[in-house]
Enzyme design. Structure first.
Site, PDB file in Angstrom:
ATOM      1  N   SER A 190       0.841  -1.179   0.000  1.00  0.00           N
ATOM      2  CA  SER A 190       0.000   0.000   0.000  1.00  0.00           C
ATOM      3  C   SER A 190       0.888   1.245   0.000  1.00  0.00           C
ATOM      4  CB  SER A 190      -0.967  -0.048   1.186  1.00  0.00           C
ATOM      5  OG  SER A 190      -1.994   0.901   1.036  1.00  0.00           O
TER       6      SER A 190
ATOM      7  N   LYS B 209     -22.695  16.770   7.167  1.00  0.00           N
ATOM      8  CA  LYS B 209     -21.634  16.880   8.159  1.00  0.00           C
ATOM      9  C   LYS B 209     -21.505  15.623   9.013  1.00  0.00           C
ATOM     10  CE  LYS B 209     -18.352  19.212  10.114  1.00  0.00           C
ATOM     11  NZ  LYS B 209     -17.113  19.506   9.356  1.00  0.00           N
TER      12      LYS B 209
END
Length: 303
Positions: A115, A167
């Site tokens: 990764s 949010k």
């Protein structure tokens, strides 16, 4: 023999004797390949245990690339990944320094370069690995938990106040919203595309596998990684550098510097002991969480 001639004959011998007192890396004709070890998780793991970051390794990299008589810079990488931002920033700084100093970069993979760890490895002009090294995992992953049923059972009422309709996206105490999931997956695809482009730019024609093999997030051992073009050869640092630069090549390890201010703050480098840790039991819960998170990421690759 005149006195002037005698002086000329004495000078080379004097210079040779003085040279013997110089550090080996400063002597003429001695090949030097500074070594920088980049290991651990990348980015913030928990507030008490910061991982590898550009801020943490920048000075060490600059010292390595600035070393006198350097013929190349060797990077020893052992990382299962982490923050894509920090991974790319470290990659860019390595390539910038290599271009400025006109030095090749040789990467040696230890246990894992996966990764974000593999993203950093791509900063090397050549990548070497052990037959048992793990390379790849070119993908993006993210996850969370859903606790909304649990808080109902224990009688807890969730009170959340926001300005902005998205949010509270992916709040673990609210039911999963398909629109939120679609948004996150779109972000992951965008970051994945950046990762793929970086690997293709760095490895170029050396990549031998198809996109639907290389970029699925799968990872491989050393020999297979070489056959796919993710690495260039099987090799360890000492043998490779001796073959390339001679048996007398010097490989000084460039360690992170520890200044007075860093010591006073208790943050000498990534993974260093902090003031909170020294306070004793107050830091134990966060340390336990940090250890579990770190262990889970390493365990993914069998370590």
């Amino acid at each position: 023999m005149t006195e002037q001639t005698a002086d000329r004959l004495r000078w080379p011998g004097l210079i040779d004797r003085l040279t013997e007192w110089l550090p080996a890396r400063l002597r003429r004709g001695v090949a030097v390949v500074p070594v920088v070890r980049l290991s651990g998780l990348i980015g913030a793991v928990t507030p008490l245990r910061p991982g590898m970051s550009l801020a943490g390794v920048a000075r060490t990299l600059e010292r390595a690339f600035s070393m006198k008589n350097a013929k190349a810079v060797a990077l020893m990488i052992n990382s299962p990944g982490g923050s894509p931002v920090q991974s790319r920033q470290i990659y860019l700084r390595i390539r910038q320094l290599a271009a400025e100093k006109k030095l090749p970069v040789l990467v040696f993979v230890e246990d894992v370069a996966a990764s974000g760890g593999y993203m950093i490895a791509c900063a090397g002009d050549e990548i070497f690995c052990d037959p048992s090294s793990i390379l790849g995992s070119i993908g993006v992953v993210g996850g969370t938990f859903g606790f909304q049923e649990l808080i109902k059972k224990i009688g807890v009422e969730r009170r959340l106040y926001t300005a902005g309709t998205r949010k509270a996206m992916l709040d673990p105490f609210l039911p999963e919203n398909p629109d939120d999931v679609a948004h996150v997956k779109a972000l992951q695809r965008e970051i994945h595309a950046i990762f793929i482009a970086l690997v293709k730019q760095s490895r170029g024609a050396r990549l031998k596998g198809a996109d639907d093999v290389l970029f699925t997030g799968e990872y491989w051992a050393g020999e297979t990684s070489v056959s796919l073009g993710l690495a260039d050869a099987i090799g360890d640092l000492r043998s490779t550098l001796r073959t390339r630069y001679g048996d007398k090549v010097l490989t000084p390890l460039i360690a992170p510097s520890t200044g007075l201010l860093s010591s006073l703050l208790g943050r000498k480098s990534a993974g260093a002991e902090t003031l909170t840790q020294r306070d004793g039991i107050a830091g134990l819960p966060d340390e336990l969480i940090s250890a579990l998170e770190s262990r889970a990421i390493w365990a993914k690759f069998g370590f």
